[in-house]
Write a protein that holds these residues in place. Structure first.
Motif, short mmCIF file in Angstrom:
data_model
loop_
_atom_site.label_atom_id
_atom_site.label_comp_id
_atom_site.label_asym_id
_atom_site.label_seq_id
_atom_site.Cartn_x
_atom_site.Cartn_y
_atom_site.Cartn_z
N ALA A 1 0.82 -1.22 0.00
CA ALA A 1 0.00 0.00 0.00
C ALA A 1 0.84 1.26 0.00
O ALA A 1 0.48 2.26 -0.64
N LEU A 2 1.97 1.24 0.71
CA LEU A 2 2.90 2.39 0.69
C LEU A 2 4.21 1.90 0.07
O LEU A 2 5.00 1.24 0.76
N ARG A 3 4.52 2.21 -1.15
CA ARG A 3 3.69 2.86 -2.13
C ARG A 3 3.63 2.07 -3.44
O ARG A 3 2.93 2.46 -4.35
N THR B 1 12.04 -0.30 -9.60
CA THR B 1 12.54 -1.19 -8.54
C THR B 1 12.31 -0.52 -7.19
O THR B 1 12.63 0.65 -7.00
N THR B 2 11.67 -1.27 -6.27
CA THR B 2 11.39 -0.70 -4.94
C THR B 2 11.85 -1.70 -3.87
O THR B 2 12.15 -2.86 -4.17
N SER B 3 11.85 -1.23 -2.63
CA SER B 3 12.40 -2.05 -1.52
C SER B 3 11.58 -3.33 -1.28
O SER B 3 12.14 -4.36 -0.92
N GLY C 1 4.90 -6.13 3.20
CA GLY C 1 5.64 -5.81 4.43
C GLY C 1 6.80 -4.86 4.14
O GLY C 1 6.93 -4.32 3.04
N VAL C 2 7.65 -4.67 5.15
CA VAL C 2 8.81 -3.78 5.02
C VAL C 2 10.06 -4.56 5.43
O VAL C 2 10.22 -4.93 6.60
N LYS C 3 10.88 -4.87 4.42
CA LYS C 3 12.15 -5.58 4.67
C LYS C 3 11.98 -6.81 5.56
O LYS C 3 12.69 -7.00 6.56
N ARG D 1 8.32 7.44 7.90
CA ARG D 1 9.57 7.68 7.13
C ARG D 1 9.27 8.54 5.90
O ARG D 1 9.99 9.48 5.59
N LEU D 2 8.16 8.23 5.22
CA LEU D 2 7.82 9.00 4.01
C LEU D 2 7.51 10.45 4.34
O LEU D 2 7.90 11.36 3.61
N ILE D 3 6.83 10.67 5.47
CA ILE D 3 6.53 12.05 5.88
C ILE D 3 7.83 12.79 6.16
O ILE D 3 8.04 13.91 5.69
O1 LIG Z 1 8.96 3.60 -1.35
C1 LIG Z 1 8.27 3.20 -0.41
O2 LIG Z 1 7.24 3.77 0.00
C2 LIG Z 1 8.67 1.90 0.28
C3 LIG Z 1 9.94 2.10 1.10
S1 LIG Z 1 9.61 2.58 2.71
O3 LIG Z 1 8.93 1.42 3.35
O4 LIG Z 1 8.74 3.73 2.69
O5 LIG Z 1 10.91 2.84 3.29
O6 LIG Z 1 8.96 0.89 -0.66
P1 LIG Z 1 7.80 -0.12 -1.14
O7 LIG Z 1 8.50 -1.17 -1.97
O8 LIG Z 1 6.83 0.73 -1.92
O9 LIG Z 1 7.17 -0.70 0.11
#
Ligand SMILES: O=C(O)[C@H](CS(=O)(=O)O)OP(=O)(O)O
Ligand SMILES: [Mg+2]
Length: 227
Positions: A21-23, A90-92, A134-136, A192-194
């Motif tokens: 969802a983000l993002r 490419t995203t995390s 999820g996140v990492k 973190r995004l904010i």
């Molecule tokens: O870019 C993003 O919003 C996130 C990284 S983080 O979780 O905000 O640091 O990557 P995503 O692959 O979209 O979860």
């Protein structure tokens, strides 16, 4: 129909809905207004090589920050101002978990929850698995709540489906929209995004059903699933 909720890896060989969802899911969904296809990559090096070979626009982030040398970061708000035949991304988390999916994969988020739920029912045979990015490697509340909103719409169409208790928990947790939005802004990714100046992305990614785009992942490319 079996309907389940998973984390990072899908348990369905039929249809999976990847939720970031983000993002990333929101970026991919909105990018398909302006791009013919989105090509997910798994490393920045791979993205640079693909850009050399194909041209187009290369976008992505690590830790939420635009990768040096890329045209764009992972901002769904920025993407809408660009167009080309393809976007290399490419995203995390979101693009990373696509690599090992063995099923047909759709891209789900809050912004297309109802449409992706309906399309998944149209194309599934016996098992829809909603897969949280999820996140990492850690649970992300925004993906759980977005998954709950998608599962809610699946349940509206298939009230007698075989819904897992994990999936049911996500439906229950996502029913209060104010609480859902507050959880987006206060999530690890949201904060973190904010901090990075992307508050408008967090707002955009929390808007319900603003898009009817549903991306399908086939032959290593993401394109619009047509009716
Ligand atoms: O870019 C993003 O919003 C996130 C990284 S983080 O979780 O905000 O640091 O990557 P995503 O692959 O979209 O979860
Ligand atoms: Mg994310």
């Amino acid at each position: 129909m079996k309907v389940t909720l998973s984390f990072e890896k899908s348990e369905s060989s039929d249809v999976s809905i990847m939720v970031d969802a983000l993002r990333a899911s929101s970026t991919i969904t909105l990018a398909l207004n302006n791009f013919e296809k989105v090509i997910p990559c798994f490393t920045p090096e791979e993205a640079f090589k693909l850009k050399e070979k194909l041209g187009g626009i290369v976008a992505g982030e690590r830790d939420g920050k635009k990768i040096n040398g890329f045209d764009l970061g992972n901002s769904p708000a920025d993407i809408k101002d660009y167009t080309s035949d393809h976007l290399i991304l490419t995203t995390s988390n979101g693009t990373r978990i696509l690599e090992n999916m063995k099923s047909t994969v759709l891209i789900g988020s809050i912004i297309n929850a109802c449409e992706v739920a309906n399309k998944s029912i149209e194309i599934a045979n016996n098992h829809i698995d909603v897969v949280m990015a999820g996140v990492k490697g850690e649970f992300a509340i925004e993906d759980f709540l977005a998954a709950g909103e998608i599962l809610y719409w699946i349940l509206q169409e298939l009230p007698d489906c075989n819904l897992s208790e994990y999936a049911k928990a996500a439906v229950l947790a996502s029913r209060n929209y104010e609480s859902l939005k507050e959880s987006f802004f206060n999530s690890r990714s949201g904060k973190r995004l904010i901090e990075l100046g992307y508050e408008s992305d967090v707002e955009l990614c929390s808007l319900k059903n603003i898009s009817n785009n549903v991306a399908i992942y086939e032959n290593q490319e993401l394109t619009l699933l047509k009716d």
